[in-house]
Design a protein around this motif. Sequence first.
Motif, PDB file in Angstrom:
ATOM      1  N   GLY A 171       3.712  17.418   9.139  1.00  0.00           N
ATOM      2  CA  GLY A 171       2.617  17.535   8.185  1.00  0.00           C
ATOM      3  C   GLY A 171       1.633  16.386   8.218  1.00  0.00           C
ATOM      4  N   GLU A 172       1.713  15.541   9.243  1.00  0.00           N
ATOM      5  CA  GLU A 172       0.836  14.371   9.315  1.00  0.00           C
ATOM      6  C   GLU A 172      -0.641  14.745   9.336  1.00  0.00           C
ATOM      7  N   PHE A 173      -0.950  15.862   9.962  1.00  0.00           N
ATOM      8  CA  PHE A 173      -2.346  16.274  10.081  1.00  0.00           C
ATOM      9  C   PHE A 173      -2.685  17.450   9.175  1.00  0.00           C
ATOM     10  N   GLY A 174      -1.867  17.647   8.146  1.00  0.00           N
ATOM     11  CA  GLY A 174      -2.143  18.705   7.189  1.00  0.00           C
ATOM     12  C   GLY A 174      -1.581  20.050   7.636  1.00  0.00           C
ATOM     13  N   ALA A 175      -1.777  21.060   6.781  1.00  0.00           N
ATOM     14  CA  ALA A 175      -1.291  22.406   7.088  1.00  0.00           C
ATOM     15  C   ALA A 175      -2.108  23.002   8.227  1.00  0.00           C
ATOM     16  N   GLU A 176      -1.429  23.559   9.216  1.00  0.00           N
ATOM     17  CA  GLU A 176      -2.096  24.110  10.392  1.00  0.00           C
ATOM     18  C   GLU A 176      -1.588  25.511  10.698  1.00  0.00           C
ATOM     19  N   ALA A 177      -2.448  26.308  11.273  1.00  0.00           N
ATOM     20  CA  ALA A 177      -2.037  27.630  11.744  1.00  0.00           C
ATOM     21  C   ALA A 177      -1.131  27.456  12.955  1.00  0.00           C
ATOM     22  N   SER A 178      -0.155  28.332  13.094  1.00  0.00           N
ATOM     23  CA  SER A 178       0.772  28.250  14.215  1.00  0.00           C
ATOM     24  C   SER A 178       0.071  28.607  15.528  1.00  0.00           C
ATOM     25  N   SER A 179       0.683  28.208  16.617  1.00  0.00           N
ATOM     26  CA  SER A 179       0.116  28.515  17.939  1.00  0.00           C
ATOM     27  C   SER A 179       0.128  30.015  18.209  1.00  0.00           C
ATOM     28  N   VAL A 180       1.143  30.734  17.701  1.00  0.00           N
ATOM     29  CA  VAL A 180       1.197  32.182  17.959  1.00  0.00           C
ATOM     30  C   VAL A 180       0.084  32.907  17.209  1.00  0.00           C
ATOM     31  N   LEU A 181      -0.271  32.428  16.024  1.00  0.00           N
ATOM     32  CA  LEU A 181      -1.375  33.048  15.290  1.00  0.00           C
ATOM     33  C   LEU A 181      -2.707  32.748  15.969  1.00  0.00           C
ATOM     34  N   ARG A 182      -2.873  31.541  16.436  1.00  0.00           N
ATOM     35  CA  ARG A 182      -4.112  31.194  17.145  1.00  0.00           C
ATOM     36  C   ARG A 182      -4.288  32.072  18.389  1.00  0.00           C
ATOM     37  N   GLN A 183      -3.198  32.270  19.114  1.00  0.00           N
ATOM     38  CA  GLN A 183      -3.256  33.121  20.305  1.00  0.00           C
ATOM     39  C   GLN A 183      -3.542  34.568  19.915  1.00  0.00           C
ATOM     40  N   GLY A 184      -2.877  35.045  18.860  1.00  0.00           N
ATOM     41  CA  GLY A 184      -3.074  36.423  18.429  1.00  0.00           C
ATOM     42  C   GLY A 184      -4.508  36.702  18.003  1.00  0.00           C
ATOM     43  N   LEU A 185      -5.103  35.780  17.255  1.00  0.00           N
ATOM     44  CA  LEU A 185      -6.496  35.945  16.841  1.00  0.00           C
ATOM     45  C   LEU A 185      -7.429  35.969  18.044  1.00  0.00           C
TER      46      LEU A 185
END
Length: 206
Positions: A171-185
């Motif tokens: 969580g050092e850089f805050g809440a982030e979208a997962s890599s699988v969601l980024r790929q899916g989008l």
Amino acid sequence: PSFGASRLRRPWRFHLQTALIKSGLSEEDAYRLAHASGCSIAVLRRLMPAAPGMRSGWAVQAPAELIAAMFAGAWVDNNLRDRKLVSDLAGCTYEQLESVLARLASGPDSPIVRLGNVWKVVSLRDLWAQIGAQVTPSQFARFEAVYHEVLGTINPRYARRPKSKYYEEPGEFGAEASSVLRQGLSEAMIAPAVYPQRANLIPDVA
């Protein structure tokens, strides 16, 4: 399953590809179909040229939650950022979306599966062919908004120095979208351009 019937496990992609080659398909076509089908025999039947008009019951009047899942492609259930983004895609609470998708995932011809903590559509190509014509302009607008929110944001790792050069704290850089969601989008954004004839309700999609 009905009395005396057994549900078969999905084949591995390599085994499915090998079987298609043995049935007479070229290696290129076998690879393409094995990959696009998500190793689902039901999806493969719809993608094969001999059955181009087959349609599943869930595709007759697709719920908004399934259209949202199609746009997301995949996401991590215990990632709070993913849950919020997928809820935004569907325009409803995550609990409602999960309830609808759980019913769809339990069927023998399910368009979506859950593997551990990851929800994943079986085949984007099949989903787009089945329900792409039902996507409304407002649903596509929500997709565009989420797409730009996730993929139009600068990675915070390039904006500030990490606390340690050896490891990254959770969580050092805050809440982030997962890599699988980024790929899916990313993959979902390509689908309307590849199959614009399916997007009947979306103006200027191509």
